[in-house]
Design a protein around this motif. Structure first.
Motif, PDB file in Angstrom:
ATOM      1  N   GLN A 141       0.833  -1.205   0.000  1.00 43.52           N
ATOM      2  CA  GLN A 141       0.000   0.000   0.000  1.00 43.52           C
ATOM      3  C   GLN A 141       0.869   1.257   0.000  1.00 43.52           C
ATOM      4  O   GLN A 141       0.589   2.228  -0.711  1.00 43.52           O
ATOM      5  CB  GLN A 141      -0.920  -0.013   1.216  1.00 43.52           C
ATOM      6  N   ILE A 142       1.936   1.237   0.796  1.00 43.38           N
ATOM      7  CA  ILE A 142       2.826   2.397   0.874  1.00 43.38           C
ATOM      8  C   ILE A 142       3.506   2.657  -0.467  1.00 43.38           C
ATOM      9  O   ILE A 142       3.603   3.800  -0.931  1.00 43.38           O
ATOM     10  CB  ILE A 142       3.870   2.181   1.983  1.00 43.38           C
ATOM     11  N   LEU A 143       3.948   1.602  -1.124  1.00 46.04           N
ATOM     12  CA  LEU A 143       4.640   1.762  -2.399  1.00 46.04           C
ATOM     13  C   LEU A 143       3.696   2.118  -3.540  1.00 46.04           C
ATOM     14  O   LEU A 143       4.145   2.554  -4.601  1.00 46.04           O
ATOM     15  CB  LEU A 143       5.414   0.484  -2.741  1.00 46.04           C
ATOM     16  N   SER A 144       2.415   1.944  -3.315  1.00 41.82           N
ATOM     17  CA  SER A 144       1.422   2.210  -4.365  1.00 41.82           C
ATOM     18  C   SER A 144       1.009   3.671  -4.446  1.00 41.82           C
ATOM     19  O   SER A 144       0.298   4.062  -5.374  1.00 41.82           O
ATOM     20  CB  SER A 144       0.179   1.339  -4.146  1.00 41.82           C
ATOM     21  N   VAL A 145       1.422   4.475  -3.483  1.00 42.31           N
ATOM     22  CA  VAL A 145       1.052   5.892  -3.471  1.00 42.31           C
ATOM     23  C   VAL A 145       2.308   6.736  -3.277  1.00 42.31           C
ATOM     24  O   VAL A 145       3.327   6.248  -2.766  1.00 42.31           O
ATOM     25  CB  VAL A 145       0.036   6.201  -2.345  1.00 42.31           C
ATOM     26  N   PRO A 146       2.292   7.999  -3.681  1.00 39.05           N
ATOM     27  CA  PRO A 146       3.463   8.856  -3.472  1.00 39.05           C
ATOM     28  C   PRO A 146       3.774   8.996  -1.985  1.00 39.05           C
ATOM     29  O   PRO A 146       2.868   9.002  -1.142  1.00 39.05           O
ATOM     30  CB  PRO A 146       3.033  10.199  -4.075  1.00 39.05           C
ATOM     31  N   GLY A 147       5.047   9.100  -1.672  1.00 42.60           N
ATOM     32  CA  GLY A 147       5.427   9.279  -0.280  1.00 42.60           C
ATOM     33  C   GLY A 147       6.852   8.824  -0.033  1.00 42.60           C
ATOM     34  O   GLY A 147       7.608   8.560  -0.977  1.00 42.60           O
ATOM     35  N   ARG A 148       7.218   8.739   1.229  1.00 41.46           N
ATOM     36  CA  ARG A 148       8.580   8.379   1.611  1.00 41.46           C
ATOM     37  C   ARG A 148       8.860   6.930   1.255  1.00 41.46           C
ATOM     38  O   ARG A 148       7.996   6.057   1.353  1.00 41.46           O
ATOM     39  CB  ARG A 148       8.791   8.619   3.104  1.00 41.46           C
ATOM     40  N   ARG A 149      10.093   6.670   0.870  1.00 43.83           N
ATOM     41  CA  ARG A 149      10.501   5.329   0.466  1.00 43.83           C
ATOM     42  C   ARG A 149      11.671   4.807   1.289  1.00 43.83           C
ATOM     43  O   ARG A 149      12.271   3.813   0.927  1.00 43.83           O
ATOM     44  CB  ARG A 149      10.899   5.332  -1.009  1.00 43.83           C
ATOM     45  N   ASP A 150      12.018   5.490   2.378  1.00 44.04           N
ATOM     46  CA  ASP A 150      13.185   5.027   3.122  1.00 44.04           C
ATOM     47  C   ASP A 150      12.819   3.887   4.059  1.00 44.04           C
ATOM     48  O   ASP A 150      11.725   3.828   4.633  1.00 44.04           O
ATOM     49  CB  ASP A 150      13.849   6.176   3.891  1.00 44.04           C
TER      50      ASP A 150
END
Length: 200
Positions: A141-150
């Protein structure tokens, strides 16, 4: 009871090394990747890497591409590993970088229970972690939307705990990032091989 698989993160672009697969550079008479595989104390191991998987064929391990999340950084490799681990019946995934040839033995057992991450000398090594396979949907879910990737931010979200490993030489969590690092690792390895019996 944890059923643990491991994924070696070998997808970096090795810009500081001049490009190519630094995990296939030799240390002694073997590729660096072989040294990493050797210390993993788990029944199932895979390699996270994009591109032609045939270059890793000699190791006889599954090669996992980042798929739709290619270009999203190491978390994409973690997710690919979590999905693979789920497919082979694992409940936890150990991730390790492919450029850390001096990892300590017994790593997975030391990190149980997940989520747990290695630390040493005041540093947290977020890619040397034991992840619960159940966190893969959250990560997708996190990787599917813009945002932090760390990796550190995602680790915090799932309540990562930390275990300190003693500082020693060679540094068990040292990365081989540059030609100088590679030369030093080769020198260390030569010294280990040339140490007389009974001396360490």
């Amino acid at each position: 009871m944890f059923r643990i698989g491991a994924v070696i993160l070998a997808g970096g672009q090795a810009r500081r090394m001049g490009g190519g697969d630094k995990t296939l550079l030799t240390l002694g008479d073997q590729p660096m990747l072989a040294a990493v595989i050797k210390v993993l104390d788990v029944p199932a191991v895979a390699i996270s890497a994009n591109g032609d998987p045939a270059r890793f064929a000699r190791f006889g391990l599954p090669v996992l591409p980042d798929g739709m999340f290619a270009g999203e950084g190491p978390l994409a490799g973690v997710l690919a590993g979590l999905n693979w681990a789920a497919s082979v019946g694992m409940t936890a995934l150990l991730t390790v970088p492919g450029d850390t040839p001096f990892l300590p033995e017994g790593l997975a057992k030391r990190l149980v229970p997940a989520p747990r991450c290695a630390a040493s000398g005041g540093r947290r090594h977020h890619l040397v972690s034991l992840w619960p396979v159940a966190c893969r949907k959250h990560l997708s879910q996190i990787l599917s939307v813009p945002g932090r990737r760390d990796v550190a931010s995602f680790a915090a979200l799932i309540g990562m705990r930390y275990i300190d490993f003693p500082v020693r030489s060679p540094d068990p969590f040292a990365n081989v990032n540059t030609p100088d690092d590679l030369a030093q690792a080769r020198s260390i390895l030569g010294g280990l091989y040339n140490t007389p019996p009974g001396i360490d």
